[in-house]
Motif scaffolding. Structure first.
Motif, PDB file in Angstrom:
ATOM      1  N   GLY A 188      -7.315   2.754  -1.040  1.00  0.00           N
ATOM      2  CA  GLY A 188      -6.905   2.760   0.383  1.00  0.00           C
ATOM      3  C   GLY A 188      -5.896   1.937   0.751  1.00  0.00           C
ATOM      4  N   ALA A 189      -5.578   1.863   2.060  1.00  0.00           N
ATOM      5  CA  ALA A 189      -4.373   1.009   2.547  1.00  0.00           C
ATOM      6  C   ALA A 189      -5.184  -0.254   3.032  1.00  0.00           C
ATOM      7  CB  ALA A 189      -3.487   1.675   3.476  1.00  0.00           C
ATOM      8  N   LEU A 190      -5.147  -1.363   2.475  1.00  0.00           N
ATOM      9  CA  LEU A 190      -5.624  -2.570   3.010  1.00  0.00           C
ATOM     10  C   LEU A 190      -4.630  -3.246   3.905  1.00  0.00           C
ATOM     11  CD1 LEU A 190      -7.619  -2.143   0.582  1.00  0.00           C
ATOM     12  CD2 LEU A 190      -7.798  -4.699   0.275  1.00  0.00           C
ATOM     13  N   PRO A 191      -5.119  -3.887   5.083  1.00  0.00           N
ATOM     14  CA  PRO A 191      -4.321  -4.781   5.982  1.00  0.00           C
ATOM     15  C   PRO A 191      -3.710  -5.866   5.327  1.00  0.00           C
ATOM     16  CG  PRO A 191      -6.688  -5.336   6.171  1.00  0.00           C
ATOM     17  CD  PRO A 191      -6.714  -4.133   5.302  1.00  0.00           C
ATOM     18  N   MET A 192      -2.382  -5.727   5.791  1.00  0.00           N
ATOM     19  CA  MET A 192      -1.485  -6.757   5.181  1.00  0.00           C
ATOM     20  C   MET A 192      -0.915  -8.083   5.998  1.00  0.00           C
ATOM     21  SD  MET A 192      -0.568  -5.736   2.208  1.00  0.00           S
ATOM     22  CE  MET A 192      -0.889  -4.008   1.415  1.00  0.00           C
ATOM     23  N   GLN A 193      -0.739  -9.026   5.563  1.00  0.00           N
ATOM     24  CA  GLN A 193       0.002 -10.087   6.216  1.00  0.00           C
ATOM     25  C   GLN A 193       1.495 -10.057   5.622  1.00  0.00           C
ATOM     26  OE1 GLN A 193      -1.536 -13.999   5.237  1.00  0.00           O
ATOM     27  NE2 GLN A 193      -2.844 -13.874   7.043  1.00  0.00           N
ATOM     28  N   ALA A 194       2.305 -10.217   6.811  1.00  0.00           N
ATOM     29  CA  ALA A 194       3.713 -10.030   6.589  1.00  0.00           C
ATOM     30  C   ALA A 194       4.302 -11.304   6.004  1.00  0.00           C
ATOM     31  CB  ALA A 194       4.661  -9.658   7.837  1.00  0.00           C
ATOM     32  N   PRO A 195       5.366 -11.401   5.056  1.00  0.00           N
ATOM     33  CA  PRO A 195       5.932 -12.679   4.685  1.00  0.00           C
ATOM     34  C   PRO A 195       6.762 -13.284   6.131  1.00  0.00           C
ATOM     35  CG  PRO A 195       7.284 -10.830   4.103  1.00  0.00           C
ATOM     36  CD  PRO A 195       6.220 -10.147   4.892  1.00  0.00           C
ATOM     37  N   SER A 196       6.933 -14.487   5.840  1.00  0.00           N
ATOM     38  CA  SER A 196       7.804 -15.343   7.045  1.00  0.00           C
ATOM     39  C   SER A 196       8.850 -16.045   6.389  1.00  0.00           C
ATOM     40  CB  SER A 196       6.789 -15.994   7.877  1.00  0.00           C
ATOM     41  OG  SER A 196       6.497 -17.205   7.393  1.00  0.00           O
ATOM     42  N   ILE A 224       3.361   4.004  -4.259  1.00  0.00           N
ATOM     43  CA  ILE A 224       3.007   3.187  -5.701  1.00  0.00           C
ATOM     44  C   ILE A 224       3.517   4.019  -6.790  1.00  0.00           C
ATOM     45  CG2 ILE A 224       1.516   1.641  -6.742  1.00  0.00           C
ATOM     46  CD1 ILE A 224       1.992   0.746  -4.188  1.00  0.00           C
ATOM     47  N   LEU A 225       4.477   3.606  -7.601  1.00  0.00           N
ATOM     48  CA  LEU A 225       4.786   4.304  -8.776  1.00  0.00           C
ATOM     49  C   LEU A 225       3.749   4.058  -9.847  1.00  0.00           C
ATOM     50  CD1 LEU A 225       6.968   6.064 -10.186  1.00  0.00           C
ATOM     51  CD2 LEU A 225       8.301   3.989 -10.727  1.00  0.00           C
ATOM     52  N   VAL A 226       3.141   4.942 -10.277  1.00  0.00           N
ATOM     53  CA  VAL A 226       2.064   4.566 -11.475  1.00  0.00           C
ATOM     54  C   VAL A 226       2.757   5.186 -12.752  1.00  0.00           C
ATOM     55  CG1 VAL A 226      -0.416   5.001 -12.117  1.00  0.00           C
ATOM     56  CG2 VAL A 226       0.292   4.628  -9.705  1.00  0.00           C
ATOM     57  N   ARG A 227       3.033   4.542 -13.736  1.00  0.00           N
ATOM     58  CA  ARG A 227       3.621   5.105 -15.072  1.00  0.00           C
ATOM     59  C   ARG A 227       2.823   4.259 -16.140  1.00  0.00           C
ATOM     60  NH1 ARG A 227       6.433   9.082 -15.398  1.00  0.00           N
ATOM     61  NH2 ARG A 227       8.159   8.677 -16.520  1.00  0.00           N
ATOM     62  N   ARG A 228       3.095   5.169 -17.468  1.00  0.00           N
ATOM     63  CA  ARG A 228       2.391   4.529 -18.501  1.00  0.00           C
ATOM     64  C   ARG A 228       3.243   3.498 -18.750  1.00  0.00           C
ATOM     65  NH1 ARG A 228       0.864   8.030 -23.671  1.00  0.00           N
ATOM     66  NH2 ARG A 228      -1.254   7.751 -23.002  1.00  0.00           N
ATOM     67  N   GLU A 229       4.535   3.320 -18.978  1.00  0.00           N
ATOM     68  CA  GLU A 229       5.375   2.264 -18.842  1.00  0.00           C
ATOM     69  C   GLU A 229       6.559   2.811 -17.993  1.00  0.00           C
ATOM     70  OE1 GLU A 229       5.979   1.492 -23.203  1.00  0.00           O
ATOM     71  OE2 GLU A 229       6.358   3.439 -23.342  1.00  0.00           O
ATOM     72  N   ALA A 258       0.898  -1.272  -0.022  1.00  0.00           N
ATOM     73  CA  ALA A 258      -0.116  -0.142   0.035  1.00  0.00           C
ATOM     74  C   ALA A 258       0.852   1.241  -0.077  1.00  0.00           C
ATOM     75  CB  ALA A 258      -0.783  -0.091   1.262  1.00  0.00           C
ATOM     76  N   GLY A 259       0.533   2.314  -0.855  1.00  0.00           N
ATOM     77  CA  GLY A 259       1.399   3.345  -0.758  1.00  0.00           C
ATOM     78  C   GLY A 259       0.514   4.598  -1.375  1.00  0.00           C
ATOM     79  N   ARG A 260       1.103   5.598  -1.495  1.00  0.00           N
ATOM     80  CA  ARG A 260       0.632   6.818  -2.046  1.00  0.00           C
ATOM     81  C   ARG A 260       0.918   6.814  -3.592  1.00  0.00           C
ATOM     82  NH1 ARG A 260      -1.720  10.056   1.413  1.00  0.00           N
ATOM     83  NH2 ARG A 260      -0.815   9.412   3.588  1.00  0.00           N
ATOM     84  N   VAL A 261      -0.096   7.253  -4.427  1.00  0.00           N
ATOM     85  CA  VAL A 261       0.166   7.262  -5.697  1.00  0.00           C
ATOM     86  C   VAL A 261       1.375   8.151  -6.215  1.00  0.00           C
ATOM     87  CG1 VAL A 261      -1.058   7.997  -7.865  1.00  0.00           C
ATOM     88  CG2 VAL A 261      -2.147   6.669  -6.310  1.00  0.00           C
ATOM     89  N   ALA A 262       2.260   7.858  -6.974  1.00  0.00           N
ATOM     90  CA  ALA A 262       3.324   8.545  -7.344  1.00  0.00           C
ATOM     91  C   ALA A 262       3.552   8.496  -8.487  1.00  0.00           C
ATOM     92  CB  ALA A 262       4.706   8.015  -6.757  1.00  0.00           C
ATOM     93  N   LEU A 263       3.225   9.721  -9.732  1.00  0.00           N
ATOM     94  CA  LEU A 263       3.203   9.561 -11.110  1.00  0.00           C
ATOM     95  C   LEU A 263       4.684   9.787 -11.761  1.00  0.00           C
ATOM     96  CD1 LEU A 263      -0.246  11.597 -11.514  1.00  0.00           C
ATOM     97  CD2 LEU A 263       0.142   9.145 -11.341  1.00  0.00           C
ATOM     98  N   SER A 264       5.483  10.058 -11.015  1.00  0.00           N
ATOM     99  CA  SER A 264       7.023  10.018 -11.347  1.00  0.00           C
ATOM    100  C   SER A 264       7.891   9.617 -10.759  1.00  0.00           C
ATOM    101  CB  SER A 264       7.239  11.599 -11.660  1.00  0.00           C
ATOM    102  OG  SER A 264       7.453  12.188 -10.539  1.00  0.00           O
ATOM    103  N   ILE A 286      -3.351   4.272  -2.269  1.00  0.00           N
ATOM    104  CA  ILE A 286      -3.961   2.824  -2.903  1.00  0.00           C
ATOM    105  C   ILE A 286      -3.287   1.577  -2.425  1.00  0.00           C
ATOM    106  CG2 ILE A 286      -4.785   4.091  -5.038  1.00  0.00           C
ATOM    107  CD1 ILE A 286      -2.502   2.755  -6.600  1.00  0.00           C
ATOM    108  N   THR A 287      -3.822   0.361  -2.830  1.00  0.00           N
ATOM    109  CA  THR A 287      -3.065  -0.944  -2.339  1.00  0.00           C
ATOM    110  C   THR A 287      -2.802  -1.472  -3.838  1.00  0.00           C
ATOM    111  OG1 THR A 287      -4.082  -1.070  -0.325  1.00  0.00           O
ATOM    112  CG2 THR A 287      -3.311  -3.139  -1.303  1.00  0.00           C
ATOM    113  N   LEU A 288      -1.761  -2.121  -3.927  1.00  0.00           N
ATOM    114  CA  LEU A 288      -1.664  -2.822  -5.254  1.00  0.00           C
ATOM    115  C   LEU A 288      -1.081  -4.372  -5.015  1.00  0.00           C
ATOM    116  CD1 LEU A 288      -0.904  -2.016  -8.073  1.00  0.00           C
ATOM    117  CD2 LEU A 288       1.513  -2.368  -7.486  1.00  0.00           C
TER     118      LEU A 288
END
Ligand code: PEP
Ligand code: MG
Length: 874
Positions: free
Chosen positions: A476-484, A392-397, A371-377, A464-466
């Protein structure tokens, strides 16, 4: 005329310890109940209808249920449970209280009171009306008994059936037919069921969870389905049937609990018996089971036992614990874990209990969630990270210029691209969740907005959450389960290493990649893409200076400034890998990728280099190509501008000597990209040999190195026999090789790939799943021809396919030494490789080469010194 024969009692079997029952004749549940009975676990009387009988019932053959009911004594109430051959294949829902009618209802009113009697009867009327008579479920929602019986009569023009034999026949037939329905068929086939998958049915005496003494019903399991740790969980309710309360009584905790009364105290004997039965199930059924039980006046019955539902993390812990307790062998523990499921363990995941409302869908390109803030660059992503906020980096490509932003971002979302696009490859390497090809969104960098397909507009900075595992983005920021990465996980993978016979290396470009590779016990680095070392702030400018140098000596002078940086990179990699092999690829991308993409960027570059902007633009234009992927890149760059490869080789050799001084002995591997001709390899080799001699003389040390070729063009595969004169290894770069074999751009194919797969032009995206027919044939040709001239040739695959279990199987059969994949896929590849070796061992004659029919074995990777361990002790 068709003569219908009423099936006889000989086709059904009461489940006893000695009756002949198997999963293939009566289904898995029948076999499981027989095992429970053999363990002296109190299972109510159960009669099993074999799969063949159920099939005949579905086809409409008459069936006399009174023969079945006769086995249960006078006026029985029974349940009917599905018993598919394999528990994973599902089956129709269980129907309870078959046999109830007005007479039986009146008796129950006497014995248990009107409230309980009505609820029992109502439950059956509702199931029968909905599942057998196929009436609208809404009509029976919230009805009482009288209303339900009336609704039934009105809809069917007949009273609710009173005859228990008719009720049972109808229930059996409806369940048998439900199994044959299209939806059920598709669902189970998706889980691997064959076309003719069978269903048995079980008729079981009802144990009522209602009575004067302790009565109720529940389910208990002895491990957590989320973590796999030993823990009693489940439910228990007094005076209830299944999850339905027959009288309003509070649920009890199973174990002693400060929050309220518990079964453990209410009836210690029943509780102790449950623990005992659970332990016997575990040791004899060799599995963690959930037990469904009923208590009637203090007497315990076990109705059913099913495998505990579990996450991948829990599955690993459970399997290892079963081995450590001597219940299953290691091989079985390994084979019980699906390799692909490990990615769930290695990355944070969206909490499975979170409410999901996807706003965008694309191609899942790198697993895990963030989860993170939309970053367009990229700059925005770096700014957020500097403030301590994930983005969250959001780019065309993405392009190489975005790599720093990708390092900063917690996730990457792109509008374009497929599974081998720049964004996907880099994100997998970084272990960052990534979704590509989310073509329905619109990005406006200037306005700082992201417009969703719904028309909703998100702004830069919105949360957003990806989910890179499902290919979705969510608001929004959804709750996460950590890796183990706990002890059991490591233990299991150590067993996998002992079992497998093909090497697993990692594609790692930076020290942090290498650290992950090392943490996941990769046997070495199979591909280090050196260009990624040049995108760091300080280096990019020097790289650009080098590109703009006017003469070869000027170029060499700038490269001399890059040399210590490169050397330090390699020393670090060699140190992290602690003597394990490291295969370094010389510079591959076209140079224009290092130049700024915007006019503003070009202007800044002019300033930094103190040159006129027009100069910079002219040079950038001169470097631009119509088709850069087929242009001056790879070895072509190395031949046209040899100073670059020379600097890289010097850095590698000097780093080797520096490490030797630190006690780390290493034979570096150097790999030439995009080769298509023998002479290319010869030229590079001559230069590299000269540099090696110069370094040896200058530094006064001895070292060796191995030179290899990346097979990324069809010609390299076809001419492999002559490439081996100068190459000790061939590493198949299946990303480019797929691109060149199909003539399909790996960066643009996302635009039509969906349509191609939907129209079944391609069975799968060939950048995702190796095309074993076409690209695979080139692999086999290259391997065979290469080994024909150099029998000790090392063969490897380092494209993105390397982490895919099917590709690993293909390489293993073809006698490859190792595969190399993104660090985060290393554990999955280790386990998948172990599965292949174990399955072969389970097949007495061994697996055969799919083309020649010969038994194939892998060769040891000389660099690792690994021997095939087909007969090791696990
Ligand atoms: C390949 O082409 O398969 C490869 C590994 O190289 P890259 O992805 O860097 O082109
Ligand atoms: Mg390539």
């Amino acid at each position: 005329m068709v003569i219908l024969r009423v099936m006889t009692v000989s086709s059904i079997a009461q489940i006893t310890p000695t009756e002949t029952i198997s999963a293939s004749t009566h289904g898995w549940r029948a076999k499981c109940l027989q095992r429970l009975i053999r363990l002296d676990i109190p299972v109510p009387l159960t009669v099993a209808l074999p799969i063949t009988t159920v099939r005949q019932i579905a086809q409409g053959q008459p069936f006399d249920s009174s023969i079945v009911l006769a086995q249960f004594g006078d006026a029985p109430l029974v349940s009917v449970r599905p018993s598919a051959e394999n528990p994973e294949w599902g089956g129709p829902a269980t129907v309870l209280n078959v046999g109830i009618n007005s007479r039986r209802h009146a008796e129950l009113v006497q014995s248990h009171g009107a409230e309980a009697a009505d609820r029992l009867y109502l439950r059956f009327v509702q199931s029968y009306a909905i599942h057998v008579a196929r009436l609208d479920p809404d009509m029976f929602d919230g009805t009482d008994l009288g209303e339900a019986l009336r609704a039934y009569r009105e809809e069917t023009d007949e009273p609710f059936p009173e005859d228990p034999a008719r009720q049972l026949t109808d229930v059996l037939r409806s369940m048998a037919r439900a199994w044959e329905g299209t939806t059920a068929r598709l669902l189970r086939q998706a889980k691997g069921a064959p076309e003719g998958a069978g269903l048995g049915l079980l008729v079981q005496k009802m144990a009522q969870g209602i009575g004067q003494g302790l009565s109720g019903t529940g389910a208990i399991q002895f491990v957590s389905g989320t973590t796999g740790e030993p823990r009693i969980t489940g439910r228990y309710r007094n005076q209830a049937q299944g999850r339905t309360a027959l009288r309003e009584e509070k649920a009890l905790f199973l174990t002693r609990d400060p929050r309220g009364p518990a079964l453990e105290d209410a009836n210690p004997q029943v509780f102790a018996d449950l623990l005992r039965h659970g332990a016997r199930c575990r040791s004899h059924l060799r599995e963690e089971m959930q037990i469904e039980f009923t208590v009637e006046n203090g007497a315990l019955s076990v109705l059913d036992a099913v495998k505990v539902q579990r996450t991948a993390r829990a599955a690993v812990r459970i399997a290892v614990a079963l081995v450590e307790d001597g219940i299953i062998p290691r091989q079985e523990a390994l084979l019980r874990i699906e390799p692909r499921a490990l990615s769930e363990v290695l990355h944070p995941q969206v909490d499975p209990n979170a409410v999901r409302d996807p706003i965008l869908r694309g191609i899942p390109a790198s697993p895990g969630a963030a989860a993170g803030r939309v970053a367009l660059s990229s700059l925005a992503a770096q700014t957020f990270v500097a403030r301590g906020e994930p983005s969250i980096l959001v780019r065309r490509e993405t392009s190489p210029e975005d790599v720093r932003g990708m390092h900063s971002a917690a996730g990457v979302l792109t509008e374009r691209g497929g599974v081998t696009s720049h964004a996907a490859v880099i994100a997998r390497g970084l272990g960052v969740p990534c979704v590509v090809g989310a073509g329905d969104m619109r990005i406006d960098v200037r306005e700082g907005t992201l417009t969703l397909p719904s028309g909703r507009v998100l702004r830069e900075g919105d949360l957003i959450t990806l989910d890179g595992s499902s290919g979705e983005a969510l608001v929004g920021a959804l709750p996460m389960q950590a890796p183990s990465l706990d002890g059991e996980f490591r233990t299991l993978l150590d067993w996998a290493d002992a079992a497998r016979d093909i090497g697993v290396r990692a594609n790692a470009d930076t020290p942090s990649d290498a650290e992950i590779a090392h943490k996941f016990d990769a046997e070495g680095i199979g591909l280090c893409r050196t260009e990624h070392m040049f995108f760091d702030e300080g280096r990019l400018t020097v790289m650009r200076e080098m590109i703009f140098a006017d003469t070869p000596p000027d170029r060499a002078a700038v490269l001399a400034r890059l040399l210590p940086m490169q050397r330090a990179d390699f020393v670090r990699l060699f140190q992290i890998m602690a003597g394990r092999p490291v295969c370094i690829r010389l510079l591959d991308p076209p140079l224009h990728e290092f130049l700024p993409q915007t006019r503003e960027g070009l202007r800044e570059l002019a300033e930094a280099l103190d040159r006129p902007l027009s100069d910079i633009i002219r040079r950038a234009e001169a470097l631009s190509e119509f088709n850069p992927m087929l242009g001056m890149r790879g070895v072509r760059l190395g031949i046209a501008w040899p100073e670059i490869y020379e600097m890289q080789a010097r850095a590698i050799f000097e780093a080797t000597l520096d490490c030797a001084a630190l006690g780390i002995e290493i034979v570096p591997e150097i790999m030439i990209p995009l080769v298509s001709a023998r002479r290319e390899v010869e030229l590079v080799r001559t230069r590299l040999d000269a540099i090696a001699s110069a370094v040896r003389t200058h530094r006064g040390g001895a070292f060796d190195y191995r030179l290899g070729v990346m097979v990324e063009t069809p010609r390299a595969a076809l001419r492999a026999a002559e490439l081996t004169a100068n190459a000790a290894f061939l590493s198949f770069g299946t990303n480019d090789l797929t691109q060149m074999t199909y003539g399909l751009s790996r960066d643009d194919s996302g635009r039509f790939m969906g349509a191609y797969i939907q129209s079944q032009v391609f069975p799968e995206d060939p950048f995702h799943v190796l095309d074993t027919e076409g690209v695979g044939e080139l692999l086999l040709i290259g391997a065979e021809r290469g080994r024909s001239t150099r029998p000790d040739l090392t063969l490897a695959l380092c494209g993105e396919h390397g982490g895919d279990p099917e590709s690993i199987a293909f390489c293993r059969k073809a006698g490859f030494n190792y595969i190399s994949c993104s660090p985060f896929r290393v554990p999955m590849a280790r386990l998948a490789a172990a599965h292949l070796a174990l399955r072969e061992r389970q097949t007495p004659v061994g697996e055969r080469d799919w083309r020649t029919g010969e038994l194939r074995r892998c060769r040891p990777d000389p660099a690792v010194g690994q021997e095939p361990v087909l007969d090791s002790a696990i």
